[in-house]
Design a protein around this motif. Structure first.
Motif, mmCIF file in Angstrom:
data_model
loop_
_atom_site.group_PDB
_atom_site.id
_atom_site.type_symbol
_atom_site.label_atom_id
_atom_site.label_comp_id
_atom_site.label_asym_id
_atom_site.label_seq_id
_atom_site.Cartn_x
_atom_site.Cartn_y
_atom_site.Cartn_z
ATOM 1 N N PRO A 138 0.835 -1.196 0.000
ATOM 2 C CA PRO A 138 0.000 0.000 0.000
ATOM 3 C C PRO A 138 0.872 1.250 0.000
ATOM 4 O O PRO A 138 2.065 1.178 0.266
ATOM 5 N N TRP A 139 0.267 2.394 -0.291
ATOM 6 C CA TRP A 139 1.003 3.648 -0.328
ATOM 7 C C TRP A 139 1.517 3.961 1.061
ATOM 8 O O TRP A 139 0.769 3.881 2.033
ATOM 9 N N GLY A 140 2.778 4.277 1.177
ATOM 10 C CA GLY A 140 3.341 4.619 2.472
ATOM 11 C C GLY A 140 4.761 5.120 2.338
ATOM 12 O O GLY A 140 5.386 5.028 1.290
ATOM 13 N N HIS A 141 5.259 5.643 3.431
ATOM 14 C CA HIS A 141 6.607 6.195 3.491
ATOM 15 C C HIS A 141 7.302 5.672 4.729
ATOM 16 O O HIS A 141 6.659 5.503 5.759
ATOM 17 N N PRO A 142 8.594 5.408 4.686
ATOM 18 C CA PRO A 142 9.442 5.515 3.504
ATOM 19 C C PRO A 142 9.029 4.479 2.457
ATOM 20 O O PRO A 142 8.650 3.359 2.789
ATOM 21 N N THR A 143 9.091 4.885 1.195
ATOM 22 C CA THR A 143 8.593 4.030 0.129
ATOM 23 C C THR A 143 9.271 2.671 0.104
ATOM 24 O O THR A 143 8.635 1.677 -0.241
ATOM 25 N N GLY A 176 16.450 4.564 -3.952
ATOM 26 C CA GLY A 176 16.271 3.392 -3.099
ATOM 27 C C GLY A 176 15.564 2.298 -3.876
ATOM 28 O O GLY A 176 15.051 2.525 -4.975
ATOM 29 N N PRO A 177 15.503 1.110 -3.318
ATOM 30 C CA PRO A 177 14.842 -0.005 -4.003
ATOM 31 C C PRO A 177 13.390 0.317 -4.365
ATOM 32 O O PRO A 177 12.603 0.687 -3.509
ATOM 33 N N GLY A 178 13.094 0.221 -5.658
ATOM 34 C CA GLY A 178 11.735 0.474 -6.127
ATOM 35 C C GLY A 178 11.447 1.926 -6.446
ATOM 36 O O GLY A 178 10.339 2.255 -6.846
ATOM 37 N N ASP A 179 12.440 2.814 -6.287
ATOM 38 C CA ASP A 179 12.233 4.234 -6.553
ATOM 39 C C ASP A 179 12.952 4.650 -7.829
ATOM 40 O O ASP A 179 13.971 4.075 -8.205
ATOM 41 N N THR A 180 12.427 5.663 -8.483
ATOM 42 C CA THR A 180 13.092 6.333 -9.587
ATOM 43 C C THR A 180 13.270 7.778 -9.159
ATOM 44 O O THR A 180 12.315 8.417 -8.705
ATOM 45 N N ILE A 181 14.481 8.281 -9.278
ATOM 46 C CA ILE A 181 14.784 9.640 -8.842
ATOM 47 C C ILE A 181 14.975 10.528 -10.057
ATOM 48 O O ILE A 181 15.683 10.170 -10.993
ATOM 49 N N GLU A 182 14.356 11.682 -10.029
ATOM 50 C CA GLU A 182 14.501 12.669 -11.099
ATOM 51 C C GLU A 182 15.094 13.934 -10.490
ATOM 52 O O GLU A 182 14.608 14.423 -9.470
#
Length: 126
Positions: A13-18, A112-118
């Motif tokens: 589910p949506w949450g942080h930290p992602t 981080g794992p599963g993230d894309t940074i722009e």
């Protein structure tokens, strides 16, 4: 010069930290997750102490968004999620760095794992 670090992710589910909510993050060992959390905490300490961190915010779930568009001479409002995409904007960090190279070095550390940074420069930098 100001730079925006945009974090795109698909936690479920949506949450942080992602990282705690992505398949890639959950696949890590507890030791890997602890090391990643420690590295992120160190990054935040570093950019806070240097004055490079301007502001940051984690964002709510895409389903909680409202989109406003202009169409046929009028405003059109629709409920989220706003994009037909696997990844959504999960949060951002606004940095004030002396050089593009410094901003790039910092942005790489946000991935981080599963993230894309722009990384995107602010239009009016200062």
């Amino acid at each position: 010069m100001k730079y925006l670090v945009l974090i795109h992710s698909a936690p479920s589910p949506w949450g942080h930290p992602t990282v705690d909510f992505t398949p890639e993050g959950r696949a890590q060992s507890p030791e890997q997750r602890a090391a990643g959390a420690a590295a992120f905490d160190e990054l935040l300490r570093e950019i806070s102490a240097s004055g490079e961190l301007v502001t940051a915010e984690a964002l709510g779930a895409p389903a909680s968004s409202t989109v406003y568009r202009w169409q046929d001479g009028a405003h059109v409002v629709s409920e989220g999620p706003y994009a037909e995409s696997k990844e959504h904007l999960a949060g951002f960090f606004l940095l004030d760095c002396a050089t593009r190279e410094r901003a790039e070095a910092l942005a790489a550390r946000f991935a981080g794992p599963g993230d894309t940074i722009e990384l995107r420069p602010a239009m009016w930098g200062d």
